[in-house]
Design an enzyme around this catalytic site. Structure first.
Site, PDB file in Angstrom:
ATOM      1  N   GLY B 149       0.500  -0.910   0.224  1.00 28.91           N
ATOM      2  CA  GLY B 149      -0.028   0.112  -0.058  1.00 28.91           C
ATOM      3  C   GLY B 149       0.926   1.367  -0.273  1.00 28.91           C
ATOM      4  O   GLY B 149       2.153   1.001   0.015  1.00 28.91           O
ATOM      5  N   CYS B 150       0.094   1.950   0.002  1.00 35.24           N
ATOM      6  CA  CYS B 150       0.947   3.749  -0.378  1.00 35.24           C
ATOM      7  C   CYS B 150       1.012   4.073   1.066  1.00 35.24           C
ATOM      8  O   CYS B 150       2.605   3.952   1.405  1.00 35.24           O
ATOM      9  CB  CYS B 150       0.600   5.094  -0.839  1.00 35.24           C
TER      10      CYS B 150
END
Lengths: 344, 344, 344, 344
Positions: B149-150
């Site tokens: 994920g970011c």
């Protein structure tokens, strides 16, 4: 490999040249000048360039070094190219000027709008106005290119097909243009502050903007005669982008305007005629060397509305400058300019 | 030429895959799916792609077509990759999943955070967490990649050197993270409106965000034991970018933290340790597959502050996915990922 | 009717004083000074004031004119109030200083952080730190008020209840603060340009920001002893607003933190304790003299997270200054400050 | 004290009515309806209202309760006021409709543009178009007011003096209008996302926007005959504000246009004719019930350019609605509407 010099590399058109040239397979930046940042690494001023130009530093302008380049871009305020272009041309270097110095063919008109004498009127004869969609042949092999301004690029590309074909009342043209704040450059001005330009919209220079004579000159050439243009620029709260909304009155309402535009730009790699009914967004060209155009005739009347968008720093400046370089040196016009616009 | 399929291509990670893959010399997108946009040309939804993908249209997901690809990216909400990955793997296709479906090794933990049963727990054994800076060897040749994920990418890359070397109190880690609005995806939610998210700042999900267990899992691996992490995400009025501000307490204040980071990431093409004293801006990585990190020790105390920035859609999603693809297929890791960040 | 003078009225805190005082039923601005804009009408510089201050023009500072006012606000860079405050006090005028000149009680510390000698150390004895929630009684009738800075207001109001009650480890406080760009003032700085500060996020001054000693001084007073504070400010792409995210470790986890805050601020007109679980947005206080606070304990641990938002130009500057004026003159503290925040 | 009801209070014009009415000395909101938010406190949806409307909650529309109000504002999508207005009028309640339901005098034209039958054509006879600068006398005492749209307000106020005096070619009027995103309301639409509308500019509905017939109707009334109007709206990346750039061709170039505008609006409290040469910014009216107008004749030609700015939610909606209420009930027109615009 083409050796590139950049004069005045600290501004936004300078960093944009660096960004685009980093992707160019046949060009290499060897000199970049700045009086104020002499000795500073370009990556210190622009960290986005880290990893791409780690060895490059700003230096004070040196005609010998610049004259050893194949081409020098001027990304400078007006007046600087006047002072240096002649010497570089004498040294056999091509000059591609992103400033306004050689855009107007009439030195007196230039002087009137810029408030100072023209510093290189003797070079005007060989300066080519670098709008490839109009002057591609003259650009090929030219020594001195005047890269069009941002508003002039969006506006001319929008109006050209109509004027070249004598389809509209040339005396009643209106260009209502909206520009992002980067059009004002990287100058410490109060009016460009986030707190001043953000969350607001305003017209400016309605009385007369310096791009007016440049646009008019180009439209006259296309129309083959005088034109009457009202040009109203607006400051818009976005970083990049120009949206030109153009109004003209058809003298012949039977013409297929959409078809006209599609035909005019069919072979142009950097002009995209959108499908009928489109509303191009400036972000659809963000970071890309592209002008997207859409054609409308609201309520089927005789008024035609052209929507024309560019990224002012790319097709409106540095990208178009590289496009010119590619043509000047006989390379594929699209080299280094095929990246996709950044959206969102 | 690697044949690429994309499942769920209408969202921002989908268009970003297309943008980046257009520049990739050894990959070609042959299928892109969307149930809602079946038959629509990708250029109709995303005009920035005009001229790059003129022949490509969305189609409904078809396992046969996808299974004929060398690799399929999932740019989908959670749950979709669970349903389809197995069949594609059976067909010999590599799967690179940008969603959260295979990020957590513990199916029950996944189920708890995502509120539904894990749909493909039997595949977890071979799923590789696609953070190249940690798992490069496992990625090489892997069949199933879970792209981080970011927030987890920015946070882990920021904390790793400290935790891998046992230099901080693992029980008192804080990640104060700021994300642009594109992190919320291209979903019609009131909270993501320009009028709601603009000109304002807020924390959200302080009680517990789905990226918390993912980050914790990665930090545990690095630390070789339990960690205590407080993670506070904030919504920031910008389109792209994550700024992670990380706090940890040194257990040994004699360590050269700057040197440690420089050494740890010396050979990493997509992690840039900035000079001591730097304050990385998110725009310095806009559109680029890069994480820039800076290290601080305010007032010389035992608290170390790490600043870590990425573009959430690139190093935090689609760029990192392509980086994984490059590694999986044994290509140069940097292929198609060398563009310069867009600044300004 | 209280006669008000404003020194240095061209900046954002100056125009904000004018905006708010236009709604004040018992105050009237009679003098506003600016050396650079002498003779210019305030409505020429700030068209939003048209119709409200049509007769008011900037004038050069004149002690006689200012001394004839009941109160003079300083909306000036540091150093100016040092030079003028003494004379005005001698003339019987109250001084409310929005600059940093009288915020630090220790003249040497001031000198160290501001890089110049303290110009009015003899006045420090009677300067009252104008945080009404702490010093309301001292403010009543005071002659010289130092209005707190923007970060210090948000941070202190967020931390106070914990420190006043000895509930946290005072040596490990963290303030991760995010500010809109107007915090940098109306100065022509490149870093504040729309093109530089827009669409990006960055930390700054991690090494040490001038608000650090001010916050520490206030926290020491509340804690009754030394504190250890790490303060990391961030520049956020919005015009107004501060979001302080505060971290502290409880020494007693049995305490009802929510109840504590509600009780502490029950009678405060300008501090709003949000319901448990809230995430205050900065826009919820845009243009209003209000601090909204929310309390969290993520995962039920011993770390408490306080979210505190203000408008940096109102409760963080001009609004708080007027709140002080109301108290000084024995008026209802809320006079002129009851407008609703502008949302959206 | 006037008892106010609001139907459809969850949108932006609803919260804006609440914000402004909180400052109104002679009006009190007693009912606010929303089907979807029944029972929810207004302060839960709009935290900026905390402390101002703590006892007020949304309820489902109830004609009895609404009919007990002195006045009911409709802040609803079109069609709702058609359904309810009649009953309320019968109950003796005044109706001030912010939607488009009663703006067009011609029910068939309404039906054509809104794609459904007109639901209350029998009420059109007594509906007064609530542009006080034109219809002040009819508004006084009226029972049913149609509050003008945002674009129509900015455009009509800009064009009126020219048309009322027969000074321009009525067949060639152009309105190039730029609106902030709040004009699209608080609806979960992809096109209104921060990630879609941010950092970009686009025209929309060039083919025909619903405000076109409303503007034309008003201009016809002013001109006393047919008009030809081209109206091109643009979406601008700001929250509030409309900037109308209007073009008309003078039939008599000897007229003193500046003087004409100053005279026309001399007694209007909410129209501000700026000095000659001005460029009004939309932020100069942010949050204020004001229209600022500037007049230009570029290059001294026969084309006149009018710049007209309003806050679309105030003078373009809720503020103008309250202005109407004040007139209807014979109060000072400016009550509750004298706040200064928020700048920066």
């Amino acid at each position: 490999m083409i050796k590139v010099g950049i004069v005045g590399g600290t501004g936004y058109t300078g960093v944009e040249l660096l960004r685009l040239l980093a992707q160019h397979p046949q060009a290499e930046v060897v000199v970049i000048t700045s009086r104020s940042e002499d000795g500073v690494k370009v990556t210190d001023l622009y960290p986005n360039l880290r990893g791409h130009y780690d060895g490059l530093a700003f230096s004070v302008p040196d005609v010998a070094k610049l004259g050893a380049c194949d081409v020098v871009f001027f990304a400078t305020p007006h007046g600087v190219a006047h002072a240096l272009a002649g010497e570089l041309l004498d040294a056999g270097t091509r000059v591609i000027d992103l400033s306004a110095d050689f855009r107007l063919q009439d030195a007196e008109e230039w002087s009137r709008w810029y408030g100072q004498p023209h510093g290189a009127a003797h070079l005007l004869g060989e300066a080519v106005y670098g709008l490839p969609e109009v002057n591609r042949e003259q650009i090929r092999g030219a020594r001195l290119i005047a890269v069009p301004g941002c508003y002039p690029t969006a506006t001319q590309l929008g109006f050209l097909p109509l004027l070249e074909n004598g389809l509209v009342d040339n005396g009643r043209l209106i260009a209502d243009c909206k520009s992002g704040v980067s059009g004002a450059g990287r100058a410490a001005k109060i009016s460009s502050l986030f707190t001043e330009a953000g969350e607001s919209m305003m017209a400016y220079a309605v009385k007369g903007h310096r791009h007016l004579p440049e646009i008019s000159q180009g439209l006259r050439r296309a129309a083959g005669g005088e034109v009457g243009l009202t040009f109203v620029p607006h400051l818009t709260p976005m970083i990049r982008g120009i949206h030109a909304t153009l109004y003209a009155t058809l003298v012949d309402t039977s013409v297929d305007v959409q078809g006209l535009y599609e035909k005019r730009y069919a072979d142009e790699p950097f002009v995209d005629v959108m499908p009928a009914g489109s509303h191009p967004e400036t972000r659809s060209v963000r970071g890309a060397n592209m002008c997207r155009v859409a054609v409308h005739r609201p309520q089927g009347g005789d008024l035609v509305v052209i929507l024309s968008v560019i990224d002012n720093l790319v097709k409106g400046a540095s990208g178009q400058a590289i496009q010119n370089m590619n043509i000047v040196f006989g390379m594929d016009e699209r080299l280094g300019l095929n990246n996709v616009a950044l959206l969102p």
